[in-house]
Design a protein around this motif. Structure first.
Motif, PDB file in Angstrom:
ATOM      1  N   ARG A 484      38.546   3.938  89.818  1.00  0.00           N
ATOM      2  CA  ARG A 484      39.063   4.036  91.189  1.00  0.00           C
ATOM      3  C   ARG A 484      40.124   5.127  91.286  1.00  0.00           C
ATOM      4  NH1 ARG A 484      41.771  -0.874  94.813  1.00  0.00           N
ATOM      5  NH2 ARG A 484      43.329   0.422  95.886  1.00  0.00           N
ATOM      6  N   LEU A 488      40.329   9.607  93.112  1.00  0.00           N
ATOM      7  CA  LEU A 488      41.310  10.076  94.091  1.00  0.00           C
ATOM      8  C   LEU A 488      41.864  11.443  93.707  1.00  0.00           C
ATOM      9  CD1 LEU A 488      43.355   6.782  94.595  1.00  0.00           C
ATOM     10  CD2 LEU A 488      41.682   7.763  96.189  1.00  0.00           C
ATOM     11  N   GLU A 492      47.262  11.616  95.378  1.00  0.00           N
ATOM     12  CA  GLU A 492      47.193  10.278  95.961  1.00  0.00           C
ATOM     13  C   GLU A 492      47.196   9.171  94.898  1.00  0.00           C
ATOM     14  OE1 GLU A 492      43.895   9.956  98.603  1.00  0.00           O
ATOM     15  OE2 GLU A 492      44.314  11.862  99.627  1.00  0.00           O
ATOM     16  N   ARG A 493      47.038   9.544  93.648  1.00  0.00           N
ATOM     17  CA  ARG A 493      46.880   8.519  92.612  1.00  0.00           C
ATOM     18  C   ARG A 493      48.124   7.649  92.447  1.00  0.00           C
ATOM     19  NH1 ARG A 493      44.021  12.444  88.137  1.00  0.00           N
ATOM     20  NH2 ARG A 493      42.044  12.699  89.273  1.00  0.00           N
ATOM     21  N   ASP A 496      48.431   5.106  95.214  1.00  0.00           N
ATOM     22  CA  ASP A 496      47.469   4.005  95.072  1.00  0.00           C
ATOM     23  C   ASP A 496      47.848   3.095  93.908  1.00  0.00           C
ATOM     24  OD1 ASP A 496      45.022   2.767  96.031  1.00  0.00           O
ATOM     25  OD2 ASP A 496      44.150   3.375  94.111  1.00  0.00           O
ATOM     26  N   THR A 499      50.460   0.849  95.088  1.00  0.00           N
ATOM     27  CA  THR A 499      49.877  -0.160  95.978  1.00  0.00           C
ATOM     28  C   THR A 499      49.232  -1.288  95.171  1.00  0.00           C
ATOM     29  OG1 THR A 499      49.474   1.481  97.697  1.00  0.00           O
ATOM     30  CG2 THR A 499      48.185  -0.547  97.808  1.00  0.00           C
TER      31      THR A 499
END
Length: 549
Positions: A484, A488, A492-493, A496, A499
Protein backbone atom coordinates in the motif's frame (compact mmCIF):
# COMPACT_ATOMS: atom_id res chain seq x y z
CA UNK A 1 9.54 -1.61 75.14
CA UNK A 2 12.04 -0.48 77.76
CA UNK A 3 13.07 3.21 77.95
CA UNK A 4 16.35 2.44 76.17
CA UNK A 5 14.53 0.53 73.41
CA UNK A 6 12.05 3.37 72.86
CA UNK A 7 14.86 5.91 72.72
CA UNK A 8 16.72 3.75 70.19
CA UNK A 9 13.56 3.37 68.11
CA UNK A 10 12.99 7.14 68.02
CA UNK A 11 16.63 7.73 67.06
CA UNK A 12 16.28 5.14 64.30
CA UNK A 13 13.22 6.91 62.88
CA UNK A 14 15.22 10.10 62.50
CA UNK A 15 18.29 8.34 61.05
CA UNK A 16 16.21 6.48 58.47
CA UNK A 17 14.72 9.80 57.36
CA UNK A 18 17.96 11.65 56.73
CA UNK A 19 18.93 13.06 60.12
CA UNK A 20 22.21 12.94 62.00
CA UNK A 21 21.37 11.86 65.55
CA UNK A 22 23.25 12.43 68.82
CA UNK A 23 22.43 11.91 72.47
CA UNK A 24 22.01 11.91 75.31
CA UNK A 25 23.70 15.31 75.57
CA UNK A 26 23.96 18.36 77.81
CA UNK A 27 22.40 21.66 76.77
CA UNK A 28 23.23 24.40 79.32
CA UNK A 29 23.32 21.88 82.19
CA UNK A 30 20.07 20.22 81.03
CA UNK A 31 20.28 16.58 79.96
CA UNK A 32 18.38 15.96 76.68
CA UNK A 33 17.76 12.50 75.25
CA UNK A 34 18.16 13.15 71.51
CA UNK A 35 19.31 15.86 69.10
CA UNK A 36 18.55 15.39 65.39
CA UNK A 37 19.92 17.57 62.57
CA UNK A 38 18.75 17.33 58.97
CA UNK A 39 21.65 16.13 56.83
CA UNK A 40 22.37 18.38 53.85
CA UNK A 41 20.41 21.39 55.12
CA UNK A 42 22.79 23.81 56.90
CA UNK A 43 19.93 26.24 57.65
CA UNK A 44 17.57 23.75 59.33
CA UNK A 45 16.93 24.17 63.06
CA UNK A 46 17.87 21.24 65.30
CA UNK A 47 15.22 18.94 66.74
CA UNK A 48 15.43 18.00 70.43
CA UNK A 49 13.49 15.04 71.78
CA UNK A 50 12.63 13.85 75.26
CA UNK A 51 11.55 10.21 75.32
CA UNK A 52 9.61 8.47 78.10
CA UNK A 53 7.67 5.29 78.71
CA UNK A 54 5.54 7.02 81.37
CA UNK A 55 2.21 8.75 80.97
CA UNK A 56 3.20 12.40 81.09
CA UNK A 57 1.52 14.38 83.89
CA UNK A 58 2.06 18.01 84.93
CA UNK A 59 5.04 17.09 87.14
CA UNK A 60 6.83 15.36 84.27
CA UNK A 61 5.88 18.21 81.92
CA UNK A 62 7.47 20.74 84.28
CA UNK A 63 10.78 18.86 84.21
CA UNK A 64 10.73 18.59 80.41
CA UNK A 65 9.87 22.28 79.98
CA UNK A 66 13.03 23.17 81.88
CA UNK A 67 14.94 21.28 79.19
CA UNK A 68 12.94 22.99 76.46
CA UNK A 69 13.79 26.46 77.76
CA UNK A 70 17.49 25.55 77.85
CA UNK A 71 17.39 24.26 74.27
CA UNK A 72 15.43 27.23 72.98
CA UNK A 73 17.82 29.67 74.64
CA UNK A 74 20.83 27.97 73.05
CA UNK A 75 19.10 27.40 69.67
CA UNK A 76 16.25 29.91 69.22
CA UNK A 77 13.40 28.53 67.15
CA UNK A 78 14.44 24.91 67.58
CA UNK A 79 11.85 22.11 67.53
CA UNK A 80 11.21 20.35 70.86
CA UNK A 81 9.30 17.07 71.05
CA UNK A 82 8.10 15.06 74.03
CA UNK A 83 7.51 11.47 72.90
CA UNK A 84 5.62 9.15 75.25
CA UNK A 85 4.58 5.57 74.68
CA UNK A 86 1.76 5.99 77.21
CA UNK A 87 0.35 9.36 76.19
CA UNK A 88 -0.45 12.56 78.06
CA UNK A 89 -2.95 13.71 80.68
CA UNK A 90 -5.56 16.21 79.61
CA UNK A 91 -4.07 18.93 81.80
CA UNK A 92 -0.69 18.45 80.09
CA UNK A 93 -2.31 18.79 76.67
CA UNK A 94 -4.00 22.01 77.79
CA UNK A 95 -0.93 23.57 79.45
CA UNK A 96 1.83 22.63 77.03
CA UNK A 97 3.34 25.64 75.16
CA UNK A 98 2.56 25.77 71.44
CA UNK A 99 6.28 25.36 70.60
CA UNK A 100 6.41 21.99 72.38
CA UNK A 101 4.88 19.08 70.49
CA UNK A 102 3.37 16.15 72.40
CA UNK A 103 3.50 12.90 70.43
CA UNK A 104 3.05 9.23 71.07
CA UNK A 105 5.63 7.00 69.39
CA UNK A 106 2.98 5.92 66.84
CA UNK A 107 2.14 9.55 66.05
CA UNK A 108 5.82 10.37 65.54
CA UNK A 109 6.24 7.41 63.19
CA UNK A 110 3.14 8.51 61.25
CA UNK A 111 4.71 11.98 60.76
CA UNK A 112 7.49 10.34 58.77
CA UNK A 113 5.31 7.99 56.73
CA UNK A 114 3.88 10.71 54.46
CA UNK A 115 1.83 8.39 52.26
CA UNK A 116 -0.94 10.98 51.79
CA UNK A 117 -0.35 11.46 48.02
CA UNK A 118 -0.73 7.71 47.48
CA UNK A 119 -3.76 7.52 49.76
CA UNK A 120 -5.43 10.34 47.81
CA UNK A 121 -4.57 8.71 44.48
CA UNK A 122 -6.23 5.48 45.61
CA UNK A 123 -9.32 6.93 47.30
CA UNK A 124 -10.18 10.40 46.08
CA UNK A 125 -8.15 11.98 43.28
CA UNK A 126 -7.18 11.03 39.77
CA UNK A 127 -7.62 8.18 37.32
CA UNK A 128 -6.80 5.34 39.74
CA UNK A 129 -9.35 6.46 42.34
CA UNK A 130 -12.07 6.70 39.67
CA UNK A 131 -11.15 3.29 38.26
CA UNK A 132 -11.31 1.67 41.71
CA UNK A 133 -14.62 3.39 42.46
CA UNK A 134 -16.16 2.06 39.25
CA UNK A 135 -14.85 -1.41 40.08
CA UNK A 136 -16.33 -1.25 43.60
CA UNK A 137 -19.74 -0.37 42.17
CA UNK A 138 -20.00 -3.59 40.14
CA UNK A 139 -17.56 -5.99 41.84
CA UNK A 140 -18.75 -9.49 42.58
CA UNK A 141 -16.56 -11.01 45.32
CA UNK A 142 -15.16 -14.41 44.28
CA UNK A 143 -14.35 -17.44 46.45
CA UNK A 144 -11.22 -19.43 47.23
CA UNK A 145 -11.14 -23.21 47.03
CA UNK A 146 -9.27 -24.05 50.24
CA UNK A 147 -9.12 -27.39 52.03
CA UNK A 148 -12.07 -28.74 49.98
CA UNK A 149 -14.29 -25.83 51.03
CA UNK A 150 -15.18 -22.48 49.54
CA UNK A 151 -14.40 -19.28 51.44
CA UNK A 152 -15.03 -15.64 50.47
CA UNK A 153 -11.75 -14.43 48.94
CA UNK A 154 -11.67 -10.84 50.22
CA UNK A 155 -12.66 -11.85 53.74
CA UNK A 156 -10.01 -14.56 53.80
CA UNK A 157 -7.30 -12.13 52.69
CA UNK A 158 -8.30 -9.55 55.31
CA UNK A 159 -8.20 -12.25 58.00
CA UNK A 160 -4.76 -13.42 56.89
CA UNK A 161 -3.37 -9.88 56.90
CA UNK A 162 -4.80 -9.13 60.35
CA UNK A 163 -3.79 -12.49 61.86
CA UNK A 164 -0.61 -11.88 63.87
CA UNK A 165 -0.04 -15.64 64.18
CA UNK A 166 0.28 -16.01 60.40
CA UNK A 167 3.62 -14.19 60.68
CA UNK A 168 5.54 -12.66 57.80
CA UNK A 169 5.97 -14.09 54.33
CA UNK A 170 3.81 -14.55 51.27
CA UNK A 171 0.32 -15.80 50.61
CA UNK A 172 0.16 -17.02 47.01
CA UNK A 173 -3.16 -16.50 45.21
CA UNK A 174 -3.35 -18.66 42.08
CA UNK A 175 -6.03 -18.62 39.44
CA UNK A 176 -6.37 -19.28 35.74
CA UNK A 177 -6.50 -16.41 33.25
CA UNK A 178 -9.52 -14.15 33.65
CA UNK A 179 -10.56 -15.34 37.13
CA UNK A 180 -10.16 -11.83 38.53
CA UNK A 181 -6.76 -11.88 40.24
CA UNK A 182 -6.01 -8.28 39.27
CA UNK A 183 -9.45 -7.03 40.27
CA UNK A 184 -9.09 -8.86 43.59
CA UNK A 185 -5.85 -7.02 44.42
CA UNK A 186 -7.38 -3.72 43.28
CA UNK A 187 -10.39 -4.17 45.58
CA UNK A 188 -8.11 -5.23 48.42
CA UNK A 189 -5.98 -2.11 47.86
CA UNK A 190 -9.05 0.14 48.10
CA UNK A 191 -10.46 -1.56 51.19
CA UNK A 192 -7.15 -1.65 53.04
CA UNK A 193 -6.52 2.02 52.21
CA UNK A 194 -9.97 2.92 53.56
CA UNK A 195 -9.05 1.11 56.78
CA UNK A 196 -5.74 2.94 57.01
CA UNK A 197 -7.43 6.31 56.46
CA UNK A 198 -9.95 5.60 59.23
CA UNK A 199 -7.31 4.11 61.55
CA UNK A 200 -3.68 5.06 60.73
CA UNK A 201 -2.42 2.18 62.88
CA UNK A 202 -3.69 -0.24 60.22
CA UNK A 203 -1.05 -1.30 57.65
CA UNK A 204 -0.52 0.72 54.49
CA UNK A 205 -1.32 -1.31 51.34
CA UNK A 206 1.27 -1.12 48.55
CA UNK A 207 0.19 -2.61 45.22
CA UNK A 208 2.81 -3.28 42.53
CA UNK A 209 2.08 -4.70 39.08
CA UNK A 210 4.87 -7.18 38.40
CA UNK A 211 3.93 -7.25 34.70
CA UNK A 212 5.75 -3.91 34.46
CA UNK A 213 9.06 -5.70 35.17
CA UNK A 214 10.51 -7.46 32.14
CA UNK A 215 14.04 -7.63 33.55
CA UNK A 216 15.22 -9.06 36.84
CA UNK A 217 14.92 -6.83 39.90
CA UNK A 218 16.28 -6.66 43.41
CA UNK A 219 14.53 -5.30 46.49
CA UNK A 220 15.80 -1.75 45.94
CA UNK A 221 14.68 -1.48 42.31
CA UNK A 222 11.26 -2.99 43.12
CA UNK A 223 10.60 -0.51 45.93
CA UNK A 224 12.21 2.45 44.15
CA UNK A 225 9.87 1.96 41.19
CA UNK A 226 6.82 1.98 43.45
CA UNK A 227 7.93 5.16 45.23
CA UNK A 228 8.78 6.95 41.97
CA UNK A 229 5.58 5.88 40.18
CA UNK A 230 3.35 7.06 43.04
CA UNK A 231 4.84 10.49 43.83
CA UNK A 232 6.47 9.15 47.00
CA UNK A 233 10.11 9.79 46.14
CA UNK A 234 10.32 11.98 49.26
CA UNK A 235 10.21 8.81 51.38
CA UNK A 236 13.74 7.44 51.96
CA UNK A 237 14.19 3.88 50.72
CA UNK A 238 15.69 2.62 53.99
CA UNK A 239 12.74 4.04 55.91
CA UNK A 240 10.32 2.38 53.48
CA UNK A 241 12.11 -0.93 54.01
CA UNK A 242 11.87 -0.47 57.78
CA UNK A 243 8.09 0.07 57.48
CA UNK A 244 7.80 -3.18 55.55
CA UNK A 245 9.90 -5.15 58.05
CA UNK A 246 7.87 -3.73 60.98
CA UNK A 247 4.57 -4.76 59.43
CA UNK A 248 3.44 -1.19 58.74
CA UNK A 249 3.12 -2.04 55.04
CA UNK A 250 1.38 -4.97 53.39
CA UNK A 251 2.56 -5.76 49.85
CA UNK A 252 0.15 -6.69 47.06
CA UNK A 253 2.17 -7.99 44.09
CA UNK A 254 0.03 -8.77 41.07
CA UNK A 255 0.96 -10.78 37.98
CA UNK A 256 4.00 -12.95 38.78
CA UNK A 257 3.14 -15.02 35.72
CA UNK A 258 3.08 -11.98 33.41
CA UNK A 259 6.55 -11.06 34.67
CA UNK A 260 7.97 -14.59 34.57
CA UNK A 261 7.04 -15.13 30.92
CA UNK A 262 9.61 -12.50 29.90
CA UNK A 263 12.49 -13.89 31.97
CA UNK A 264 15.00 -16.70 31.79
CA UNK A 265 15.17 -19.15 34.68
CA UNK A 266 18.16 -17.52 36.35
CA UNK A 267 16.57 -14.07 36.04
CA UNK A 268 13.46 -15.41 37.73
CA UNK A 269 15.62 -16.77 40.52
CA UNK A 270 17.01 -13.29 41.21
CA UNK A 271 13.45 -11.97 41.49
CA UNK A 272 12.42 -14.85 43.75
CA UNK A 273 15.45 -14.16 45.90
CA UNK A 274 14.34 -10.52 46.30
CA UNK A 275 10.82 -11.58 47.30
CA UNK A 276 12.16 -14.25 49.65
CA UNK A 277 14.50 -11.76 51.32
CA UNK A 278 11.60 -9.37 51.83
CA UNK A 279 9.62 -12.14 53.51
CA UNK A 280 12.53 -13.19 55.71
CA UNK A 281 13.07 -9.58 56.80
CA UNK A 282 9.49 -9.27 58.01
CA UNK A 283 7.45 -8.39 54.92
CA UNK A 284 3.90 -9.66 54.72
CA UNK A 285 2.34 -9.78 51.32
CA UNK A 286 0.09 -11.36 48.72
CA UNK A 287 1.41 -12.58 45.36
CA UNK A 288 -0.87 -13.51 42.45
CA UNK A 289 -0.08 -15.81 39.54
CA UNK A 290 -1.52 -18.32 37.15
CA UNK A 291 -1.00 -21.86 38.51
CA UNK A 292 1.27 -23.02 35.67
CA UNK A 293 3.67 -20.14 36.33
CA UNK A 294 3.91 -20.72 40.05
CA UNK A 295 3.89 -24.46 40.58
CA UNK A 296 6.30 -26.41 42.75
CA UNK A 297 7.72 -28.18 39.71
CA UNK A 298 8.24 -24.91 37.84
CA UNK A 299 10.12 -23.18 40.63
CA UNK A 300 12.14 -26.29 41.52
CA UNK A 301 13.30 -26.21 37.91
CA UNK A 302 14.77 -22.78 38.65
CA UNK A 303 16.77 -24.27 41.51
CA UNK A 304 17.90 -27.32 39.55
CA UNK A 305 19.11 -25.14 36.67
CA UNK A 306 21.10 -23.03 39.06
CA UNK A 307 22.76 -26.03 40.75
CA UNK A 308 23.70 -27.42 37.36
CA UNK A 309 25.42 -24.15 36.45
CA UNK A 310 27.20 -24.05 39.82
CA UNK A 311 28.55 -27.57 39.44
CA UNK A 312 29.73 -26.94 35.89
CA UNK A 313 31.55 -23.74 36.82
CA UNK A 314 33.38 -25.22 39.82
CA UNK A 315 32.08 -22.47 42.09
CA UNK A 316 33.68 -22.04 45.50
CA UNK A 317 32.21 -24.05 48.38
CA UNK A 318 31.27 -20.90 50.30
CA UNK A 319 29.15 -19.65 47.37
CA UNK A 320 27.56 -23.07 47.01
CA UNK A 321 26.67 -23.00 50.70
CA UNK A 322 25.15 -19.54 50.26
CA UNK A 323 22.97 -20.82 47.41
CA UNK A 324 21.93 -23.83 49.50
CA UNK A 325 20.85 -21.46 52.29
CA UNK A 326 18.84 -19.46 49.78
CA UNK A 327 17.18 -22.62 48.54
CA UNK A 328 16.11 -23.43 52.09
CA UNK A 329 14.58 -19.95 52.23
CA UNK A 330 12.83 -20.54 48.88
CA UNK A 331 11.49 -23.86 50.07
CA UNK A 332 10.08 -22.29 53.22
CA UNK A 333 8.46 -19.31 51.46
CA UNK A 334 7.47 -20.55 48.01
CA UNK A 335 7.31 -24.34 47.95
CA UNK A 336 5.98 -25.09 51.44
CA UNK A 337 3.83 -21.99 51.11
CA UNK A 338 0.45 -20.61 52.05
CA UNK A 339 -1.72 -20.74 48.96
CA UNK A 340 -5.30 -19.99 47.96
CA UNK A 341 -6.87 -20.94 44.63
CA UNK A 342 -9.28 -18.43 43.11
CA UNK A 343 -12.49 -19.91 41.69
CA UNK A 344 -14.66 -18.82 38.77
CA UNK A 345 -17.93 -17.16 39.71
CA UNK A 346 -20.84 -19.54 40.17
CA UNK A 347 -24.16 -19.16 38.33
CA UNK A 348 -25.71 -16.91 40.97
CA UNK A 349 -22.61 -14.67 41.17
CA UNK A 350 -22.44 -14.45 37.37
CA UNK A 351 -26.07 -13.36 37.13
CA UNK A 352 -25.54 -10.77 39.89
CA UNK A 353 -22.46 -9.32 38.14
CA UNK A 354 -24.18 -9.11 34.74
CA UNK A 355 -27.23 -7.52 36.35
CA UNK A 356 -25.14 -4.82 38.05
CA UNK A 357 -23.10 -4.08 34.94
CA UNK A 358 -26.23 -3.86 32.79
CA UNK A 359 -28.52 -2.38 35.40
CA UNK A 360 -31.87 -1.35 34.03
CA UNK A 361 -31.62 -3.41 30.84
CA UNK A 362 -32.93 -6.96 31.43
CA UNK A 363 -33.03 -7.72 27.69
CA UNK A 364 -29.30 -7.20 27.25
CA UNK A 365 -28.64 -9.09 30.48
CA UNK A 366 -30.58 -12.04 29.09
CA UNK A 367 -28.56 -11.98 25.84
CA UNK A 368 -25.24 -12.03 27.71
CA UNK A 369 -26.36 -14.73 30.15
CA UNK A 370 -27.59 -17.00 27.35
CA UNK A 371 -24.20 -16.86 25.72
CA UNK A 372 -22.29 -17.26 28.99
CA UNK A 373 -24.26 -20.41 29.77
CA UNK A 374 -22.84 -21.99 26.61
CA UNK A 375 -19.15 -21.12 26.99
CA UNK A 376 -17.16 -24.27 27.82
CA UNK A 377 -13.70 -25.80 27.84
CA UNK A 378 -13.08 -29.49 26.97
CA UNK A 379 -11.59 -31.54 29.81
CA UNK A 380 -10.94 -35.19 30.62
CA UNK A 381 -14.25 -35.53 32.47
CA UNK A 382 -16.35 -33.73 29.86
CA UNK A 383 -17.01 -30.11 28.93
CA UNK A 384 -16.61 -27.62 31.78
CA UNK A 385 -18.59 -24.38 31.65
CA UNK A 386 -16.48 -21.23 31.62
CA UNK A 387 -19.23 -18.65 31.87
CA UNK A 388 -18.06 -17.60 35.33
CA UNK A 389 -14.77 -16.03 34.23
CA UNK A 390 -14.97 -12.30 35.06
CA UNK A 391 -12.85 -11.37 32.03
CA UNK A 392 -15.25 -13.11 29.61
CA UNK A 393 -18.24 -11.58 31.40
CA UNK A 394 -16.71 -8.11 31.14
CA UNK A 395 -16.00 -8.45 27.43
CA UNK A 396 -19.49 -9.69 26.63
CA UNK A 397 -21.15 -7.04 28.79
CA UNK A 398 -19.08 -4.38 27.06
CA UNK A 399 -20.32 -5.75 23.72
CA UNK A 400 -23.95 -6.15 24.83
CA UNK A 401 -25.27 -3.58 22.32
CA UNK A 402 -23.67 -5.40 19.40
CA UNK A 403 -24.58 -8.86 20.66
CA UNK A 404 -28.22 -7.80 20.88
CA UNK A 405 -28.32 -7.16 17.12
CA UNK A 406 -29.69 -10.02 14.97
CA UNK A 407 -27.00 -12.31 13.62
CA UNK A 408 -24.29 -11.27 16.09
CA UNK A 409 -24.45 -14.30 18.37
CA UNK A 410 -26.98 -12.94 20.84
CA UNK A 411 -30.26 -14.08 19.27
CA UNK A 412 -32.57 -16.30 21.26
CA UNK A 413 -31.24 -19.85 20.98
CA UNK A 414 -34.13 -21.56 22.73
CA UNK A 415 -34.00 -25.26 21.99
CA UNK A 416 -30.31 -25.26 21.00
CA UNK A 417 -27.99 -27.34 23.19
CA UNK A 418 -24.63 -26.89 21.43
CA UNK A 419 -21.85 -25.45 23.57
CA UNK A 420 -19.48 -22.66 22.59
CA UNK A 421 -15.84 -23.54 23.18
CA UNK A 422 -13.45 -21.18 24.92
CA UNK A 423 -11.72 -20.52 21.59
CA UNK A 424 -15.01 -19.79 19.84
CA UNK A 425 -16.02 -17.38 22.58
CA UNK A 426 -12.82 -15.38 22.25
CA UNK A 427 -13.21 -15.38 18.47
CA UNK A 428 -16.70 -13.96 18.96
CA UNK A 429 -15.34 -11.31 21.35
CA UNK A 430 -12.53 -10.31 18.98
CA UNK A 431 -14.95 -10.30 16.02
CA UNK A 432 -17.22 -7.90 17.85
CA UNK A 433 -14.31 -5.65 18.83
CA UNK A 434 -13.23 -5.62 15.19
CA UNK A 435 -16.75 -4.63 14.14
CA UNK A 436 -16.55 -1.75 16.59
CA UNK A 437 -13.28 -0.69 14.94
CA UNK A 438 -14.90 -0.89 11.48
CA UNK A 439 -17.74 1.39 12.59
CA UNK A 440 -15.19 3.88 13.86
CA UNK A 441 -12.86 3.56 10.87
CA UNK A 442 -14.58 2.02 7.81
CA UNK A 443 -11.57 2.77 5.58
CA UNK A 444 -9.47 0.09 7.31
CA UNK A 445 -10.37 -3.45 6.09
CA UNK A 446 -11.08 -5.81 9.00
CA UNK A 447 -8.75 -8.51 7.69
CA UNK A 448 -5.87 -5.97 7.41
CA UNK A 449 -6.37 -4.85 11.02
CA UNK A 450 -6.57 -8.44 12.18
CA UNK A 451 -3.36 -9.44 10.38
CA UNK A 452 -1.58 -6.46 11.92
CA UNK A 453 -2.84 -7.38 15.42
CA UNK A 454 -1.75 -11.00 14.85
CA UNK A 455 1.79 -9.84 14.18
CA UNK A 456 1.69 -7.35 17.05
CA UNK A 457 0.52 -10.08 19.46
CA UNK A 458 3.35 -12.31 18.27
CA UNK A 459 5.97 -9.61 18.85
CA UNK A 460 4.55 -8.69 22.26
CA UNK A 461 5.06 -12.32 23.25
CA UNK A 462 8.83 -11.85 22.92
CA UNK A 463 10.79 -11.62 26.16
CA UNK A 464 12.04 -8.08 25.52
CA UNK A 465 8.80 -6.48 24.34
CA UNK A 466 6.43 -5.47 27.19
CA UNK A 467 4.71 -2.80 25.06
CA UNK A 468 4.53 -1.34 21.55
CA UNK A 469 5.92 2.17 21.12
CA UNK A 470 5.57 4.41 18.08
CA UNK A 471 8.74 3.06 16.48
CA UNK A 472 7.40 -0.50 16.84
CA UNK A 473 4.11 0.47 15.20
CA UNK A 474 5.92 2.21 12.35
CA UNK A 475 8.26 -0.75 11.73
CA UNK A 476 5.36 -3.22 11.64
CA UNK A 477 3.28 -0.87 9.47
CA UNK A 478 6.18 -0.65 7.00
CA UNK A 479 6.29 -4.44 6.88
CA UNK A 480 2.58 -5.23 6.89
CA UNK A 481 1.42 -2.41 4.59
CA UNK A 482 4.46 -2.29 2.30
CA UNK A 483 2.49 -2.71 -0.94
CA UNK A 484 0.00 0.00 0.00
CA UNK A 485 2.76 2.44 0.89
CA UNK A 486 4.86 1.63 -2.17
CA UNK A 487 1.95 2.53 -4.47
CA UNK A 488 1.90 6.06 -3.09
CA UNK A 489 4.13 8.93 -4.24
CA UNK A 490 7.03 9.46 -1.79
CA UNK A 491 5.52 12.79 -0.72
CA UNK A 492 2.37 11.04 0.53
CA UNK A 493 3.83 7.98 2.23
CA UNK A 494 4.66 9.55 5.58
CA UNK A 495 1.19 11.07 5.87
CA UNK A 496 -0.45 7.70 5.13
CA UNK A 497 1.93 5.96 7.54
CA UNK A 498 0.88 8.35 10.31
CA UNK A 499 -2.78 7.80 9.43
CA UNK A 500 -2.32 4.03 9.78
CA UNK A 501 -0.45 4.53 13.06
CA UNK A 502 -3.23 6.70 14.52
CA UNK A 503 -5.88 4.20 13.41
CA UNK A 504 -4.18 0.96 14.49
CA UNK A 505 -3.14 2.19 17.92
CA UNK A 506 -6.81 3.03 18.57
CA UNK A 507 -7.92 -0.58 18.00
CA UNK A 508 -10.51 -1.72 20.54
CA UNK A 509 -8.33 -4.63 21.64
CA UNK A 510 -5.47 -2.31 22.75
CA UNK A 511 -4.89 -0.06 25.73
CA UNK A 512 -2.30 2.62 26.44
CA UNK A 513 0.12 1.92 29.32
CA UNK A 514 3.31 3.24 30.91
CA UNK A 515 6.02 0.68 31.77
CA UNK A 516 9.46 1.48 33.12
CA UNK A 517 9.14 5.16 32.29
CA UNK A 518 8.10 4.41 28.69
CA UNK A 519 4.63 4.88 27.21
CA UNK A 520 3.09 2.61 24.62
CA UNK A 521 0.31 0.16 23.87
CA UNK A 522 -0.46 -3.45 24.63
CA UNK A 523 -3.55 -5.67 24.60
CA UNK A 524 -6.15 -4.77 27.21
CA UNK A 525 -5.95 -8.27 28.66
CA UNK A 526 -3.29 -10.94 28.31
CA UNK A 527 -5.95 -13.42 27.12
CA UNK A 528 -6.60 -11.30 23.99
CA UNK A 529 -2.92 -11.36 23.07
CA UNK A 530 -2.75 -15.12 23.65
CA UNK A 531 -5.89 -15.76 21.59
CA UNK A 532 -4.58 -13.72 18.64
CA UNK A 533 -1.26 -15.61 18.74
CA UNK A 534 -3.08 -18.95 18.73
CA UNK A 535 -5.44 -17.81 15.96
CA UNK A 536 -2.48 -16.68 13.84
CA UNK A 537 -0.49 -19.90 14.36
CA UNK A 538 -3.55 -22.02 13.55
CA UNK A 539 -4.13 -20.05 10.34
CA UNK A 540 -0.48 -20.65 9.37
CA UNK A 541 -0.80 -24.39 10.01
CA UNK A 542 -4.03 -24.62 8.05
CA UNK A 543 -2.52 -22.69 5.13
CA UNK A 544 0.76 -24.60 5.26
CA UNK A 545 2.87 -21.45 5.60
CA UNK A 546 5.69 -20.56 7.95
CA UNK A 547 4.73 -18.02 10.67
CA UNK A 548 6.40 -14.61 10.41
CA UNK A 549 9.35 -14.05 12.70
Amino acid sequence: MSPDEVEAAVASLFRLNGYEVAGPLQIQSASVDIRADRIGDPFAKPVFVEVTTERVDTTKLGKDLTKYYACNEAYPGCTFLIVSTEGFTQSVVERSPKNVELLTYEALAARFEKFHPYQSAVLTEGHLAQELLRLADVYEPPHFDFDTRLEPALEALHEWIEDSESGSGWLIVVGEYGTGKTALTQMLLRQLMEKNKADPTCPIPVRIELRDFTKQFDVSSLLHKFLDDNNLSHIPLHFFESLISRGRVVLLLDGYDEMAQYMHLLERRVCLEALAQLGRNGAKGILTSRPNYFSEAEELRVLETLYSSLENSGIAAVEYAREAALDELFERQFINRSERRLQDLDKEQTEALVSRKLSGDPDKSAVVLRLLNKVSRPSDDGARLLGGKPVIISYLVDLADQLSEPGNGGEDDTGRTDLVTEYQCFRLIVDQLMLRDRRRSPAMPMDSRRRFLHRMALRLSDSDKPLFQEVDFVNLINDEFRQRLDRLPPSERESDRQTLYADLRSSATLTRVAVGGKEGWRFSHNSLREFLVVEYLLSCLQAGRVPAS
